[in-house]
Design an enzyme around this catalytic site. Structure first.
Site, mmCIF file in Angstrom:
data_model
loop_
_atom_site.group_PDB
_atom_site.id
_atom_site.type_symbol
_atom_site.label_atom_id
_atom_site.label_comp_id
_atom_site.label_asym_id
_atom_site.label_seq_id
_atom_site.Cartn_x
_atom_site.Cartn_y
_atom_site.Cartn_z
ATOM 1 N N TYR A 156 -3.896 0.861 -12.682
ATOM 2 C CA TYR A 156 -4.321 0.386 -11.350
ATOM 3 C C TYR A 156 -4.793 -1.129 -11.500
ATOM 4 O O TYR A 156 -4.438 -2.049 -10.877
ATOM 5 C CB TYR A 156 -5.274 1.306 -10.697
ATOM 6 C CG TYR A 156 -5.574 0.914 -9.207
ATOM 7 C CD1 TYR A 156 -4.711 1.167 -8.143
ATOM 8 C CD2 TYR A 156 -6.781 0.358 -9.157
ATOM 9 C CE1 TYR A 156 -4.909 0.562 -6.987
ATOM 10 C CE2 TYR A 156 -7.144 -0.062 -7.894
ATOM 11 C CZ TYR A 156 -6.364 0.058 -6.810
ATOM 12 O OH TYR A 156 -6.791 -0.356 -5.571
ATOM 13 N N LYS A 160 -3.263 -4.755 -9.764
ATOM 14 C CA LYS A 160 -4.036 -5.465 -9.004
ATOM 15 C C LYS A 160 -4.439 -6.855 -9.625
ATOM 16 O O LYS A 160 -4.363 -8.043 -8.809
ATOM 17 C CB LYS A 160 -5.490 -4.846 -8.763
ATOM 18 C CG LYS A 160 -5.184 -3.504 -7.661
ATOM 19 C CD LYS A 160 -4.276 -4.098 -6.335
ATOM 20 C CE LYS A 160 -4.189 -2.778 -5.655
ATOM 21 N NZ LYS A 160 -3.437 -3.063 -4.500
#
Length: 231
Positions: A156, A160
């Site tokens: 994750y 990002k």
């Protein structure tokens, strides 16, 4: 009237952003891959619904064509759709896990941006808001005083971080469009993010702010509700 399209708009940050921007006078289209959930959310909000799966090229093309037929343009694109992908230990991360997360969080933004650029170019003051995360900020995750430094989410966080560079490069390459990344912060957005400390209103403050900038607003920035944060 400002026409705004929000991916992942049937729940959480997307839903709340749609609600707030509608109150500010925007004509809202929310996107969702689940037709049932999308129609339900749109009815609750009093907005329009477009089916879109950001991991599917044809679905994105169809969504862009549908809005083109209905509006001819959009003024604001909010790339909000994203998945956490679980929080496996780094030693357990596989390429399949990485691809699954990147396919939504990174490649999804590329697909949507690519096919919606022609609609944005028909706007007098086009804006793109990429919903990123402080977990993708090197400055935040390396600062022991920040909550992001306590989380180890390889897939994750790296997705990002990629969103941040996408934002910078898009902003450099398309100076006629205001393109910014935002960090909602740790927000309770539902079952997948149920341990957040912020309300949905607080979590959407930066999104709404960047979705409502004028033609002379910032571009190529990364902000949260308190202002500029480090990349």
């Amino acid at each position: 009237m400002t026409v705004t399209f929000i991916t992942g708009g049937n729940t959480g940050l997307g839903y709340e952003s749609a609600k707030r921007l509608k109150e500010l006078g925007h004509k809202i289209y929310i996107g969702s891959r689940s037709e049932e959930k999308g129609i339900k959310a749109a009815k609750e909000l009093g907005v329009e619904y477009i089916v879109i799966d950001v991991t599917n090229e044809n679905s994105v093309i169809n969504a862009a064509n549908e809005i083109k037929q209905k509006e001819g343009h959009i003024d604001v694109l909010i790339n909000n759709a994203g998945i956490p992908g679980g929080y496996q230990a780094p030693k357990d991360i596989t390429s399949d896990i990485m691809y699954n997360v990147f396919n939504t969080n990174v490649f999804g933004i590329v697909r949507v941006t690519h096919h919606f650029i022609p609609l944005l170019q028909n706007s007098k003051h086009p804006v793109i808001v990429n919903v990123s995360s402080g977990l993708g900020s090197f400055g935040q995750v390396l600062n022991p005083e920040k909550i992001e430094s306590k989380v180890n989410a390889l897939a994750y966080s790296s997705s990002k971080a990629a969103v941040s560079m996408l934002t910078v490069q898009y902003a450099k390459g398309m100076p006629n469009i205001r393109i910014n990344a935002v960090d909602p912060g740790s927000t309770k957005t539902g079952e997948q993010f149920k341990h957040g400390t912020q309300t949905l209103q607080e979590g959407t403050d930066a999104i709404v702010k960047m979705a409502t900038i004028g033609k002379d607003g910032p571009t190529g920035t990364f902000t949260n509700r308190d202002g500029i944060i480090p990349w």
